[in-house]
Design an enzyme around this catalytic site. Structure first.
Site, PDB file in Angstrom:
ATOM      1  N   THR A  60      -5.396   6.042  -1.387  1.00  0.00           N
ATOM      2  CA  THR A  60      -4.554   4.840  -1.273  1.00  0.00           C
ATOM      3  C   THR A  60      -5.046   3.756  -2.227  1.00  0.00           C
ATOM      4  OG1 THR A  60      -3.947   5.287   0.999  1.00  0.00           O
ATOM      5  CG2 THR A  60      -4.031   2.983   0.369  1.00  0.00           C
ATOM      6  N   THR A 115      -8.075   1.453   3.509  1.00  0.00           N
ATOM      7  CA  THR A 115      -7.843   2.851   3.153  1.00  0.00           C
ATOM      8  C   THR A 115      -8.661   3.721   4.099  1.00  0.00           C
ATOM      9  OG1 THR A 115      -8.105   4.572   1.484  1.00  0.00           O
ATOM     10  CG2 THR A 115      -9.657   2.736   1.371  1.00  0.00           C
TER      11      THR A 115
HETATM   12  N1  ASP Z   1      -4.612   5.057   5.082  1.00  0.00           N
HETATM   13  C1  ASP Z   1      -3.726   6.016   4.503  1.00  0.00           C
HETATM   14  C2  ASP Z   1      -2.891   6.637   5.600  1.00  0.00           C
HETATM   15  O1  ASP Z   1      -3.433   6.939   6.645  1.00  0.00           O
HETATM   16  C3  ASP Z   1      -4.392   7.098   3.749  1.00  0.00           C
HETATM   17  C4  ASP Z   1      -5.303   6.628   2.661  1.00  0.00           C
HETATM   18  O2  ASP Z   1      -5.983   5.616   2.795  1.00  0.00           O
HETATM   19  O3  ASP Z   1      -5.376   7.302   1.621  1.00  0.00           O
HETATM   20  O4  ASP Z   1      -1.728   6.857   5.380  1.00  0.00           O
END
Ligand code: ASP
Length: 374
Positions: free
Chosen positions: A208, A259
Site C-alpha cells: 500500500t 499499511t
Molecule cells: N492495508 C491494506 C489492506 O488491508 C493492505 C496493505 O497495506 O498493503 O487492504
C-alpha cells in the site's frame, strides 16, 4: 489586570481549550507573512512487511529507494512552492500508484477471482472533509477519484460500480485491466492457490502507498491507496478507505496513513485512535505546563501558556503512536503507520522488519529507508 479577570482567563480547561485554537486552520492569505520561515513536513510509505536485507537484491533496494525518493520529491516540490498539504499528498501518491512496484493502481495485487480491485482515501485536516472509494477496477488513479468524491461533498465513501459511474461523470482517466495487471502479482495469486498460502505468507509484505503532510499554512492532510490483500474475496474492503482506520487527518492532532493487515487496523480504528490520543496528550501537557508557571503574590499564574508557543515533542508523539501500534500487535496484526503532527514531526511506527518509507521537512531532513534501524 484585576484578579477576577485573571481568574476568568484561567478557568481551567476552558482557557486551555482556547489556547488550542492556533492548532487549527490558518488563512492562505497569511502566506506572504510566513513564506520566508515556511515550515512544512511530509512523510510517505510504500507498504510494510518482512523486508530482510538478504531477501532483497541490492538492485531491488536501489529501485525501491529511487521510487520512494521520486514520490517524496514530488510532494516536497509542491510544499516548497507554497502548495497545500492536500496537493502534496496527491502529488506523492500518484507516482506510486503508477509504479508497478507498489500495491496500488498499476501493480495492485489480484483478488481470488483474478481481478485488481482498488481502494483509496483522502482526508483534509482543516475541514475534516474526506473522500474514499472501494473496489474500483478501471480508474487509473484511485486517489484522484477519492479526491473527486471529497470535492463533490455529497458523500464520503463510494464503492464498486457506483464509484465508477461517479468517476465517469467527474471525467477521471480510466484504464483497462492490462494496465493494472503485472506478472509478479499474477504469480503471487497462483502460488497462493497452489501452495494454500495466506496473503501475508505469499507476499511477505504489504505494498500500500500513503502520504501525510503538514503545509506552511499549518494544515494537515492524509491519503492512502491500495490493491488490498492478495486473494481477497467476497468484495473484501480493507482499512485504507475506512476513514479513521487506515486514513485520518485533523489539524488539532495529526495526519495518519497506515499499511498492514487491514482487518486489525479497522478493529483498532488505528488512524483516528492515534489522532485522538495526540489531541488529549496535547491538552494534558499544556495543562501541566500551565500548572508549572510561577504564581504571583495573589496566587494567580504570572503567565498564560498559549497553544501557539507550545507543542508535543517528537518523543511524546512517538509514545502515543507506538502505543496504538502495540494494540494492533496484541490483536495479532502486523503493519505500520506514518504520522505528521502540527508541530511538524514526521514519525514512523511499524511492527514488521521493514517499511518502505521516506520523510522530508523544511528544516532540511530528506531521507528514504526500507529496513528497521535504517
Ligand atoms: N492495508 C491494506 C489492506 O488491508 C493492505 C496493505 O497495506 O498493503 O487492504
Amino acid at each position: 489586570m484585576t484578579n477576577s479577570s485573571i481568574g476568568t482567563n484561567l478557568t481551567g480547561l476552558a482557557a486551555l481549550v482556547l489556547c488550542l485554537l492556533p492548532h487549527s486552520v490558518s488563512a492562505h492569505d497569511q502566506a506572504a507573512d510566513i513564506e520566508d520561515n515556511a515550515t512544512w513536513s511530509i512523510a510517505i510509505h510504500g507498504g510494510a512487511g518482512t523486508m530482510d536485507r538478504d531477501k532483497m537484491t541490492m538492485e531491488q533496494q536501489v529501485d525501491y529507494k529511487a521510487a520512494l525518493q521520486a514520490a517524496l520529491d514530488a510532494g516536497t516540490e509542491v510544499l516548497r512552492n507554497g502548495g497545500t498539504a492536500m496537493d502534496a499528498v496527491k502529488a506523492a501518491i500518484v507516482p506510486m500508484e503508477d509504479d508497478p512496484k507498489f500495491n496500488a493502481g498499476r501493480g495492485a495485487v489480484f483478488t481470488w477471482e483474478g481481478a485488481n480491485e482498488l481502494d483509496a482515501a483522502l482526508m483534509d485536516g482543516a475541514t475534516r472533509k474526506a473522500g474514499a472509494v472501494a473496489g474500483v477496477k478501471a480508474i487509473k488513479n484511485p486517489i484522484l477519484l477519492a479526491d473527486a468524491v471529497m470535492q463533490d461533498g455529497r458523500h464520503v465513501f463510494l464503492s464498486g460500480a457506483g464509484a465508477e459511474e461517479f468517476a465517469a461523470g467527474a471525467g477521471l482517466e480510466t484504464a483497462g485491466p492490462e494496465w493494472f495487471a503485472t506478472d509478479a502479482r499474477r504469480e503471487a495469486i497462483e502460488r497462493m492457490k497452489a501452495e494454500q498460502l495466506s496473503a501475508v505468507d505469499v507476499d511477505y509484505k504489504f505494498g500500500t502507498v500513503g502520504a501525510v503532510v503538514m503545509d506552511q499554512y499549518g494544515n494537515l492532510a492524509a491519503g492512502t491507496s491500495t490493491g488490498g490483500l492478495t486473494g481477497k474475496r467476497w468484495g473484501r474492503i480493507g482499512d485504507v478507505p475506512v476513514i479513521g482506520a487506515g486514513t485520518y487527518a485533523d489539524n488539532r492532532s495529526c495526519a495518519v496513513s497506515a499499511t498492514g493487515a487491514g482487518e486489525y487496523f479497522i478493529r483498532v480504528g488505528v488512524a483516528q485512535e492515534i489522532c485522538t490520543r495526540l489531541r488529549y496528550r496535547f491538552a494534558a501537557e499544556i495543562e501541566a505546563a500551565q500548572a508549572s508557571v510561577p504564581l504571583d503574590t495573589e496566587g494567580f499564574p504570572t503567565y498564560v501558556v498559549h497553544g501557539s508557543e507550545f507543542g508535543l515533542s517528537e518523543g511524546q508523539v512517538r509514545e502515543e503512536v507506538d502505543a496504538v501500534m502495540d494494540e494492533v500487535k496484541e490483536l495479532g496484526g502486523t503493519g505500520g503507520v506514518i504520522v505528521v503532527t502540527p508541530e511538524g514531526h514526521a514519525v514512523f511506527s511499524f511492527n514488521t522488519s521493514g517499511m518502505y518509507r521516506g520523510r522530508a521537512t523544511s528544516s532540511g531532513m530528506n531521507e528514504v529507508a526500507i529496513f528497521t534501524g535504517e
